[in-house]
Design an enzyme around this catalytic site. Structure first.
Site, PDB file in Angstrom:
ATOM      1  N   TYR A 148       0.922  -1.115   0.017  1.00 48.67           N
ATOM      2  CA  TYR A 148       0.048   0.044  -0.205  1.00 48.67           C
ATOM      3  C   TYR A 148       1.035   1.326  -0.043  1.00 48.67           C
ATOM      4  CZ  TYR A 148      -3.824   3.242   1.716  1.00 48.67           C
ATOM      5  OH  TYR A 148      -4.445   4.425   1.899  1.00 48.67           O
ATOM      6  N   ASN A 177      -5.979   9.511   8.406  1.00 52.13           N
ATOM      7  CA  ASN A 177      -7.037   8.725   8.953  1.00 52.13           C
ATOM      8  C   ASN A 177      -8.536   9.494   8.766  1.00 52.13           C
ATOM      9  OD1 ASN A 177      -4.502   7.870  10.211  1.00 52.13           O
ATOM     10  ND2 ASN A 177      -5.963   6.090  10.623  1.00 52.13           N
ATOM     11  N   GLN A 279       3.128   7.173  15.580  1.00 51.98           N
ATOM     12  CA  GLN A 279       2.576   8.555  15.661  1.00 51.98           C
ATOM     13  C   GLN A 279       2.099   8.913  14.253  1.00 51.98           C
ATOM     14  OE1 GLN A 279       5.434  11.174  17.284  1.00 51.98           O
ATOM     15  NE2 GLN A 279       6.962  10.465  15.848  1.00 51.98           N
TER      16      GLN A 279
HETATM   17  P1  NAD Z   1     -12.774   2.020   0.716  1.00 53.56           P
HETATM   18  O1  NAD Z   1     -12.114   0.702   0.597  1.00 53.56           O
HETATM   19  O2  NAD Z   1     -14.161   2.010   1.152  1.00 53.56           O
HETATM   20  O3  NAD Z   1     -12.733   2.430  -1.064  1.00 53.56           O
HETATM   21  C1  NAD Z   1     -11.993   2.009  -1.775  1.00 53.56           C
HETATM   22  C2  NAD Z   1     -12.827   1.635  -3.347  1.00 53.56           C
HETATM   23  O4  NAD Z   1     -11.991   1.369  -4.291  1.00 53.56           O
HETATM   24  C3  NAD Z   1     -13.844   0.467  -2.896  1.00 53.56           C
HETATM   25  O5  NAD Z   1     -15.169   0.847  -3.456  1.00 53.56           O
HETATM   26  C4  NAD Z   1     -13.284  -0.601  -3.751  1.00 53.56           C
HETATM   27  O6  NAD Z   1     -14.140  -1.541  -4.187  1.00 53.56           O
HETATM   28  C5  NAD Z   1     -12.413   0.272  -4.872  1.00 53.56           C
HETATM   29  N1  NAD Z   1     -11.495  -0.661  -5.590  1.00 53.56           N
HETATM   30  C6  NAD Z   1     -10.231  -1.215  -4.902  1.00 53.56           C
HETATM   31  N2  NAD Z   1      -9.569  -1.808  -5.959  1.00 53.56           N
HETATM   32  C7  NAD Z   1     -10.175  -1.459  -7.221  1.00 53.56           C
HETATM   33  C8  NAD Z   1      -9.753  -1.814  -8.482  1.00 53.56           C
HETATM   34  N3  NAD Z   1      -8.673  -2.280  -8.806  1.00 53.56           N
HETATM   35  N4  NAD Z   1     -10.657  -1.168  -9.625  1.00 53.56           N
HETATM   36  C9  NAD Z   1     -11.843  -0.427  -9.207  1.00 53.56           C
HETATM   37  N5  NAD Z   1     -12.152  -0.280  -7.915  1.00 53.56           N
HETATM   38  C10 NAD Z   1     -11.419  -0.650  -6.783  1.00 53.56           C
HETATM   39  O7  NAD Z   1     -11.510   2.904   0.959  1.00 53.56           O
HETATM   40  P2  NAD Z   1     -11.662   4.490   1.424  1.00 53.56           P
HETATM   41  O8  NAD Z   1     -11.577   4.486   3.000  1.00 53.56           O
HETATM   42  O9  NAD Z   1     -12.881   5.120   0.949  1.00 53.56           O
HETATM   43  O10 NAD Z   1     -10.424   4.937   0.516  1.00 53.56           O
HETATM   44  C11 NAD Z   1     -10.689   5.561  -0.677  1.00 53.56           C
HETATM   45  C12 NAD Z   1      -9.233   6.047  -1.256  1.00 53.56           C
HETATM   46  O11 NAD Z   1      -8.975   7.078  -0.263  1.00 53.56           O
HETATM   47  C13 NAD Z   1      -8.286   5.151  -1.082  1.00 53.56           C
HETATM   48  O12 NAD Z   1      -7.469   5.271  -2.586  1.00 53.56           O
HETATM   49  C14 NAD Z   1      -7.557   5.309  -0.087  1.00 53.56           C
HETATM   50  O13 NAD Z   1      -6.115   4.886  -0.293  1.00 53.56           O
HETATM   51  C15 NAD Z   1      -7.482   6.682   0.079  1.00 53.56           C
HETATM   52  N6  NAD Z   1      -7.273   7.026   1.686  1.00 53.56           N
HETATM   53  C16 NAD Z   1      -8.302   6.973   2.413  1.00 53.56           C
HETATM   54  C17 NAD Z   1      -7.923   6.969   3.925  1.00 53.56           C
HETATM   55  C18 NAD Z   1      -9.024   6.875   4.946  1.00 53.56           C
HETATM   56  O14 NAD Z   1      -8.858   6.923   6.331  1.00 53.56           O
HETATM   57  N7  NAD Z   1     -10.102   6.714   4.567  1.00 53.56           N
HETATM   58  C19 NAD Z   1      -6.745   7.393   4.341  1.00 53.56           C
HETATM   59  C20 NAD Z   1      -5.763   7.692   3.258  1.00 53.56           C
HETATM   60  C21 NAD Z   1      -5.994   7.512   1.915  1.00 53.56           C
HETATM   61  N1  UDP Z   2      -5.768  -0.753  15.936  1.00 57.78           N
HETATM   62  C1  UDP Z   2      -6.205  -1.232  17.073  1.00 57.78           C
HETATM   63  N2  UDP Z   2      -7.218  -2.123  17.295  1.00 57.78           N
HETATM   64  C2  UDP Z   2      -8.083  -2.227  16.169  1.00 57.78           C
HETATM   65  C3  UDP Z   2      -7.756  -1.957  14.766  1.00 57.78           C
HETATM   66  C4  UDP Z   2      -6.739  -1.110  14.854  1.00 57.78           C
HETATM   67  O1  UDP Z   2      -5.501  -1.033  18.037  1.00 57.78           O
HETATM   68  O2  UDP Z   2      -9.040  -3.245  16.429  1.00 57.78           O
HETATM   69  C5  UDP Z   2      -4.693   0.316  15.943  1.00 57.78           C
HETATM   70  C6  UDP Z   2      -3.737  -0.241  14.583  1.00 57.78           C
HETATM   71  O3  UDP Z   2      -2.829  -1.130  15.244  1.00 57.78           O
HETATM   72  C7  UDP Z   2      -3.229   1.309  14.582  1.00 57.78           C
HETATM   73  C8  UDP Z   2      -4.351   2.083  14.692  1.00 57.78           C
HETATM   74  O4  UDP Z   2      -5.068   1.466  15.605  1.00 57.78           O
HETATM   75  O5  UDP Z   2      -2.152   1.561  15.386  1.00 57.78           O
HETATM   76  C9  UDP Z   2      -4.917   2.792  13.325  1.00 57.78           C
HETATM   77  O6  UDP Z   2      -5.092   1.354  12.846  1.00 57.78           O
HETATM   78  P1  UDP Z   2      -6.109   1.168  11.192  1.00 57.78           P
HETATM   79  O7  UDP Z   2      -5.897   0.128  10.718  1.00 57.78           O
HETATM   80  O8  UDP Z   2      -7.445   2.255  11.681  1.00 57.78           O
HETATM   81  O9  UDP Z   2      -5.326   2.424  10.459  1.00 57.78           O
HETATM   82  P2  UDP Z   2      -3.781   2.925  10.037  1.00 57.78           P
HETATM   83  O10 UDP Z   2      -2.787   1.906  10.780  1.00 57.78           O
HETATM   84  O11 UDP Z   2      -3.730   2.473   8.650  1.00 57.78           O
HETATM   85  O12 UDP Z   2      -3.584   4.347  10.402  1.00 57.78           O
END
Ligand code: NAD
Ligand code: UDP
Length: 325
Positions: A148, A177, A279
């Site tokens: 990722y 996040n 962090q």
């Molecule tokens: P999500 O998993 O809910 O949404 C991702 C969507 O992309 C899903 O509908 C999935 O089916 C689709 N998808 C995955 N692979 C695909 C492919 N090969 N072709 C077409 N569709 C595909 O996740 P989200 O939280 O909505 O994240 C959306 C975007 O934002 C992602 O690119 C993610 O990396 C980015 N992002 C999200 C967060 C967050 O905290 N939610 C943080 C940082 C970045």
């Molecule tokens: N985490 C946790 N319990 C859970 C799920 C996640 O303690 O049930 C912790 C995880 O180890 C990380 C933080 O929460 O330190 C955020 O995790 P998440 O998967 O939401 O997002 P990311 O690590 O990609 O920021």
């Protein structure tokens, strides 16, 4: 209604963030094309938009080329939760890299503006705190999160090379996040996990000591930031951090969710996960200055709305992800 209606493609538009973005763009009167392969989402997220004349849904995988004529592209297609992106790490990398190449090629041909949903994960386990956009990161290229993190880093590289070499009009948002309604209840992310566990009477699982931090942004604020970036001046392509700078430990989050859900279970500690960033907090000075953007929703308010959403759905209808830790 906007002054000029645009034809806008949202890849990953049926996902958590994508569906809220589609809502906002449809509401503004744009013609929205949502493409998704439904790997981590379900049609329910956009079913309320299906009857609208300015919304179209196409099942498509972004690793394959797509031929459409559009003015703007938001590239969100990619599994985002650790359990989802680690399910098939090679596919995750392909989605980031081939997906970026395909949308950039389309943007070049159509002269469309294209926004990449990048991530705070490009900073890895950061040694600079809070993270500014000039920090180049601390990522393990061979660890379980690399598919990722490195995929998203490679996508940023492609965006900037298409911009420099082919003058493609890009935007890069580094999303921190984000949480809110329509998160998948079994995606394994911390907010959805804690709320689901609390509501189902399960123990809330903290991985490690719970001293690790995250900064949680409510989805409506995030969508506002993405649209401002897309519609902002062409001279500002980013990368720009979009997130809420108020930082919490995971233990604090567990306590808040526990209390707000009136949970009857316990908070328990499980082994820490590999390469878990210790962090994370965005420095949003740049977003404030250039986009006039900052988040408005406090964590307690956003959690309340998210908990209400989780109470309103039948969680049994959602598939659990493959066990990931
Ligand atoms: P999500 O998993 O809910 O949404 C991702 C969507 O992309 C899903 O509908 C999935 O089916 C689709 N998808 C995955 N692979 C695909 C492919 N090969 N072709 C077409 N569709 C595909 O996740 P989200 O939280 O909505 O994240 C959306 C975007 O934002 C992602 O690119 C993610 O990396 C980015 N992002 C999200 C967060 C967050 O905290 N939610 C943080 C940082 C970045
Ligand atoms: N985490 C946790 N319990 C859970 C799920 C996640 O303690 O049930 C912790 C995880 O180890 C990380 C933080 O929460 O330190 C955020 O995790 P998440 O998967 O939401 O997002 P990311 O690590 O990609 O920021």
């Amino acid at each position: 209604m906007p002054n000029s209606v645009k034809r806008i493609l949202v890849t990953g538009g049926a996902g958590f963030l994508g569906s809220h973005l589609c809502d906002r763009l449809v509401e503004r009167g744009h013609d929205v094309i949502c493409i998704d392969n439904f790997f981590t989402s379900q049609k329910d997220n956009v079913s309320h938009l299906l009857g609208k004349a300015n919304f179209e849904l196409i099942r498509h995988d972004v690793t394959h080329p797509l031929w459409l004529e559009v003015d703007q592209i938001y590239n969100l297609a990619c599994p985002a939760a650790p359990g989802h992106y680690q399910y098939n790490p090679i596919k995750t990398m392909k989605t980031s890299v081939l997906g970026a190449i395909n949308v950039l090629g389309m943007a070049k041909r159509c002269r469309a503006k294209v926004l990449q949903a990048s991530t705070s994960e490009v900073y890895g386990d950061p040694e600079v705190h809070p993270q500014t956009e000039s920090y180049v990161g601390h990522v393990n290229p061979i660890g379980p999160r690399a598919c990722y993190d490195e995929g998203k880093r490679a996508a940023e590289t492609l965006f900037f090379d298409y911009h420099r070499s082919n003058r493609v009009n890009i935007r890069v948002a580094r999303i921190f996040n984000t949480y809110g309604p329509r998160m998948h209840p079994y995606d394994g992310r911390v907010v959805s996990n804690f709320i689901r566990q609390a509501l189902l009477g399960e123990n809330l699982t903290i991985f490690g000591t719970g001293a690790q931090t995250r900064s949680f942004c409510y989805v409506d604020d995030l969508v506002d930031g993405l649209i401002r970036l897309m519609e902002g001046p062409d001279s500002f392509v980013g990368p720009v951090n979009i997130g809420n700078p108020t930082e919490f430990t995971i233990k604090q989050l567990a306590e808040m969710v526990f209390e707000m859900c009136g949970a009857k279970s316990k908070v328990v500690f499980k082994p820490a996960v590999a390469d878990d960033p210790r962090q994370r907090q965005p420095d949003i000075t740049l977003a404030k200055k250039v986009l006039g953007w900052e988040p408005k929703t406090q964590l307690a308010e956003g959690l309340r709305k998210t908990i209400d959403y989780f109470k309103s759905i039948d969680m049994k209808r959602f598939r659990a992800p493959t066990p990931n830790y």
